[in-house]
Write a protein that holds these residues in place. Structure first.
Motif, PDB file in Angstrom:
ATOM      1  N   TYR A 393     -42.591  78.944  42.005  1.00 31.54           N
ATOM      2  CA  TYR A 393     -42.503  77.494  42.158  1.00 31.54           C
ATOM      3  C   TYR A 393     -42.561  76.850  40.781  1.00 31.54           C
ATOM      4  N   SER A 451     -38.984  73.110  42.636  1.00 26.53           N
ATOM      5  CA  SER A 451     -38.079  74.147  43.125  1.00 26.53           C
ATOM      6  C   SER A 451     -37.385  73.733  44.408  1.00 26.53           C
ATOM      7  N   ASP A 452     -37.974  72.808  45.164  1.00 23.03           N
ATOM      8  CA  ASP A 452     -37.376  72.409  46.434  1.00 23.03           C
ATOM      9  C   ASP A 452     -37.048  70.921  46.521  1.00 23.03           C
ATOM     10  N   SER A 454     -34.885  67.813  44.533  1.00 20.57           N
ATOM     11  CA  SER A 454     -33.943  67.465  43.465  1.00 20.57           C
ATOM     12  C   SER A 454     -33.571  65.990  43.567  1.00 20.57           C
ATOM     13  N   TYR A 490     -34.567  67.538  49.731  1.00 19.18           N
ATOM     14  CA  TYR A 490     -35.734  68.392  49.913  1.00 19.18           C
ATOM     15  C   TYR A 490     -35.307  69.618  50.690  1.00 19.18           C
ATOM     16  N   ASN A 491     -35.485  70.785  50.075  1.00 18.36           N
ATOM     17  CA  ASN A 491     -35.045  72.042  50.668  1.00 18.36           C
ATOM     18  C   ASN A 491     -36.114  73.099  50.434  1.00 18.36           C
ATOM     19  N   PRO A 492     -37.160  73.130  51.257  1.00 14.74           N
ATOM     20  CA  PRO A 492     -38.280  74.060  51.021  1.00 14.74           C
ATOM     21  C   PRO A 492     -37.874  75.506  51.302  1.00 14.74           C
ATOM     22  N   ASN A 493     -38.533  76.421  50.568  1.00 18.25           N
ATOM     23  CA  ASN A 493     -38.250  77.840  50.725  1.00 18.25           C
ATOM     24  C   ASN A 493     -39.301  78.569  51.555  1.00 18.25           C
ATOM     25  N   TYR A 494     -40.440  77.956  51.855  1.00 19.85           N
ATOM     26  CA  TYR A 494     -41.477  78.631  52.624  1.00 19.85           C
ATOM     27  C   TYR A 494     -41.154  78.556  54.117  1.00 19.85           C
ATOM     28  N   ARG A 496     -39.323  80.464  55.752  1.00 23.08           N
ATOM     29  CA  ARG A 496     -37.898  80.659  55.999  1.00 23.08           C
ATOM     30  C   ARG A 496     -37.637  81.572  57.190  1.00 23.08           C
ATOM     31  N   ASN A 500     -36.005  76.477  59.387  1.00 24.90           N
ATOM     32  CA  ASN A 500     -35.128  76.109  58.274  1.00 24.90           C
ATOM     33  C   ASN A 500     -35.082  74.583  58.232  1.00 24.90           C
ATOM     34  N   THR A 502     -34.211  71.031  56.063  1.00 22.78           N
ATOM     35  CA  THR A 502     -33.579  70.329  54.947  1.00 22.78           C
ATOM     36  C   THR A 502     -33.683  68.832  55.221  1.00 22.78           C
TER      37      THR A 502
END
Length: 846
Positions: A393, A451-452, A454, A490-494, A496, A500, A502
């Motif tokens: 992160y 990281s999630d 932008s 916002y696009n979290p990676n946890y 997954r 999912n 977004t």
């Protein structure tokens, strides 16, 4: 002419009747003109004529029949028009004129037409018409159009040629023919004028001699290159007016001879510098010339070659001449120097200068344009402008992408129209032709905050430098357009493996300045005011990975269960490999002991030799037969590693928890979507609204500031069931609520459920059609939708529409023979619209 009064018609008993005669039904009297029929099996082909029966038409009077066309016709592609006439006297009237004037008229209407009248001798009545008495009338279409050359700037005129009289009225043209008239006039200039009684026959009206001159085209090209620095391309083309044209009956056809000369000269100035620099410096110089000479004048049916005035003839040409120069500068190869890398390498310059001359018969435009553009694009690796907070992160402390474009452009037009003012045609300056000079900037950045998360921002502006506004003695002009775009993603990676998610939010604000005119006591004044709007959108997508998760669990559980079963079988095999004590050895010892006892007894009785020979050997043989050569229950230890035989496959037991998980995993991943769109609009404002308004936040402006507000919310949920590899289904639900606040506020609510689709996929293998069909798919769909509309915040809607659609009822998609793509569908929709009229309802069903 004028309309004959009804009292005169009644006094003289004047009448006329039009009709159709045919050489089959009226063959006793009627005879067709030459060339209008053919003989087949000794019989004339069917042919008809227009008849006009006249009674007591007095001298100086005329009768006309009109044919109104559905669409305007153009006759410019033809040279002549022809038709047949048979003027017949009545058999019952002893007194008749010896001649009549046949009238032919074409035009747009009764106020704009060409006309020709031609005198012809009448034919006495015969029991059987004489084919030789038919008279063919032929008229040159240019004999009509030259009337306007003989009588310019007037709305009527006529001239006589032999026994023909040509005339026109209004502003007719052969490009717009809507009315066709045929008729007759009883002359009053005869020695003994007499009324006419008889029948006029008209037949076989046609256009003739289409313009079919051979078209010729000539082309000459020169392509040259001087090393790799300069190229020169010259192209000349000449086409005659009838080259590659298609004459369509009744349609407007353009006949224009063209001459084109294009010259392109390119210079690659980067070749003058070392290749290692990687520069790209093109310079292009061009000259494009086009000349068009029409066969007919613009918007007219007059021939170009008939113009005698050289100045007027030159004005009728179409001519275009454009000089242009294009320049560019950029660097393709990244330099080693950091300074050059972040300056020249990231910068590109382009420009264009153009001088154009465009002439048409009614307009002249001379324009000088120039433009210059500077681009600076910078991209920084994300790991250079961020740091690790924990694990993978990261936190971004600076934007990673910068894109900037700046353009300065100018246009200096000079435009004129060929107009008639105060009775004089001349070139007059065109109104609303103003020079422009603008400066446009387009800047945007991208920033990875985390990281999630932008962030993106873009600002586009346009400034009018003709409206001078100074900043420290520098004219920066007046801003006439401002566009601002802000975006957050916002696009979290946890999580997954489970969900999912977004989410995005964007806000677009645009403002443009317009010119308004306002009337005051001092006269009309010009005002510059702004119109604009803000559009804020929020969108969220959430997918529950239930199908993927259950399928993964089923695979893992099945693998774990298989491992445990395998270990259990291996333990059983190891236990079976341990050999138990052979029962044959014990039997052998017992038998030996018995044999010894028998031997001792035999010695007592003297039979030792015989007993040994017959007893021991026999017992030893018997013992060998009893010793097993295989382990009990197994034929071969190697059989344990072999797969079960086919007859034993059906006996394999399935693990119930795995079966249950696979069953639940057939429910597809559940997808949920929410979207909100909020739009606020205003017009004719002097000041820009606050920044919170630009972000799309509500209630940030005073009451009455906005013209309209639109708030649209949509929620949708979708999933489905996968029955097998060949059977699939999708089902979804959607709800939409839209509120519009304006002069006529309203609210609309739309619900769609169920929205169901069933599919039968790749069934060609089932029916043996895979040799010629692939990718086959059959599907059917069902949608049930209710739409309710009414006043804002309604309790009961004013209008409600309910629709049930089978869309499609059946649909097929597939590819035949790997080349023919096929898509066929058939849909059915039915619905009911109900409108509340307070005291009653209006119901419409479709």
């Amino acid at each position: 002419g004028h309309i004959v009064p009804s009292n005169i018609i009644n006094t003289y008993n004047i009448s006329y009747l039009s009709g159709i005669v045919n050489n089959q039904r009226n063959s006793a009297h009627y005879t067709s003109p030459p060339g209008t029929y053919y003989i087949e099996e000794r019989r004339e082909s069917s042919e008809s004529a227009l008849s006009l029966d006249i009674q007591n038409l007095q001298p100086g009077q005329q009768v006309l029949l009109r044919q109104r066309l559905f669409e305007p016709y153009s006759l410019l592609s033809y040279n002549k028009i022809k038709f047949w006439v048979y003027p017949e006297l009545s058999s019952s009237s002893p007194i008749n004129p010896d001649s009549l004037d046949i009238i032919f008229r074409i035009g747009a209407d009764s106020l704009n037409f060409y006309q020709v009248s031609e005198r012809i001798h009448v034919v006495n009545y015969l029991p059987k018409m004489n084919r030789n008495y038919w008279t063919q009338f032929t008229y040159e279409l240019q004999d009509f159009t030259k009337l306007k050359e003989m009588f310019p700037d007037v709305n009527s005129g006529e001239y006589r040629e032999d026994n023909k009289i040509y005339s026109f009225k209004g502003t007719p043209t052969l490009t717009n023919v809507r009315d066709i008239y045929l008729g007759l006039y009883v002359p009053d200039d005869l020695n003994i004028p007499q009324p006419y009684n008889g029948t006029i026959y008209f037949n076989d009206m046609r256009v003739a001699e289409p313009f079919e001159d051979v078209g010729v085209a000539k082309r000459l090209s020169l392509n040259s290159a001087f090393a790799d620095v300069i190229t020169l391309d010259i192209d000349y083309e000449d086409k005659s007016e009838n080259f590659n044209t298609i004459i369509q009956r009744g349609r407007t056809n353009t006949f224009t001879s063209t001459k084109t000369l294009n010259i392109m000269n390119k210079f690659f100035l980067n070749k003058l510098f070392p290749n290692a620099w990687g520069l790209d410096i093109p310079l292009s110089l061009s000259r494009n010339y086009n000349l068009g000479i029409p066969r007919f004048l613009a918007n007219s049916d007059l021939l170009y070659d008939n113009i005698l005035d050289p100045v007027e003839k030159d004005r009728q040409r179409t001519e275009n001449l454009v000089y242009a120069a294009d320049f560019g500068f950029s660097q393709r190869t990244a330099p080693k120097s950091p300074f050059l890398f972040y300056t020249i390498y990231r910068t590109s310059i382009s420009g264009r200068i153009e001088k154009s001359y465009r002439y048409t018969p009614t307009t002249v435009d001379t324009t000088f344009n120039w433009r210059g553009t500077l681009n600076y694009n910078l991209g920084i690796p994300s790991d250079k402008v961020s740091f690790i907070l924990f694990k993978n992160y990261r936190i971004g402390w600076f934007p990673s992408t910068f894109n900037n474009s700046f353009t300065l452009s100018s246009s200096e037009p000079q435009s004129y129209n060929w107009e008639k003012r105060e009775g004089v045609y001349d070139w007059y300056p065109r109104t609303q032709t103003v020079p422009t000079k603008t400066f446009t900037s387009d800047n945007n950045i991208s920033w990875g905050l985390t990281s999630d998360i932008s962030l993106s921002a873009r600002i586009n502006t346009e400034r009018d430098l003709k409206q001078k506004i100074y900043w420290q003695d520098i004219n920066i002009g007046k801003m006439t357009r401002y566009v601002q775009d802000l975006g957050l993603n916002y696009n979290p990676n946890y999580l997954r493996n489970y969900i999912n998610l977004t989410a995005s939010a964007s806000a677009r604000y645009s403002d443009s300045q317009r010119k308004y005119f306002q009337n005051t006591d001092e006269g009309q004044i010009t005002m510059y005011q702004s119109d604009g709007n803000s559009n804020r959108t929020i969108r969220t997508n959430l997918t529950l990975l239930n199908s993927s998760l259950l399928s993964s669990w089923a695979v893992n559980l099945s693998s774990s269960h298989s491992r445990k079963e395998g270990m259990k079988k291996q333990d059983e095999i190891k236990d079976s490999d341990k050999e138990p004590k052979s029962p044959s050895d014990e039997d052998k010892k017992k038998k030996e002991e018995e044999w010894k006892k028998q031997q001792e007894e035999a010695e007592k009785y003297g039979d030792s030799g015989k007993g040994y020979e017959n007893g021991f050997k026999e017992e030893i043989y018997f013992g060998k037969e009893d010793i097993p050569t295989e382990e009990p229950g197994f034929k071969d230890n190697n059989d344990l590693t072999q797969p079960p035989k086919d007859k034993d496959k059906g006996k394999e037991e399935t693990y119930f928890p795995v079966t249950l998980l696979n069953l639940f995993s057939k429910v597809k991943n559940i997808t949920m979507t929410y979207q909100n769109s909020y739009i606020q609009s205003y017009s004719r404002k002097d000041d820009r609204p606050p920044f919170l308004f630009q972000l799309g936040l509500p209630h940030t402006t005073p009451a009455g500031y906005l013209d309209s507000v639109s708030d649209d919310n949509t929620i949708s949920i979708g999933s489905g069931i996968t029955f097998s590899r060949n059977f699939d289904s999708i089902i979804s639900y959607s709800y939409s609520l839209q509120k519009n606040r304006a002069n006529a506020s309203n609210q609309t609510e739309v619900i769609t459920f169920p929205d169901l689709t069933l599919s039968f996929i790749n069934f060609e293998n089932w029916f043996g059609m895979n040799k010629f069909l692939s990718g086959a798919r059959l599907n059917t769909g069902l949608q049930y939708t209710t739409r309710a509309t009414g006043d804002l915040d309604w309790i009961e809607p004013k209008q409600e529409a309910v629709s049930l659609a089978l869309n499609p009822l059946v649909g097929f998609t597939g590819t035949f023979f790997k080349k023919v793509n096929t898509n066929i569908s058939y849909s059915i929709t039915s619905g009911t619209n109900t409108t509340d009229m307070d005291t009653y309802d209006i119901v419409k069903t479709n």
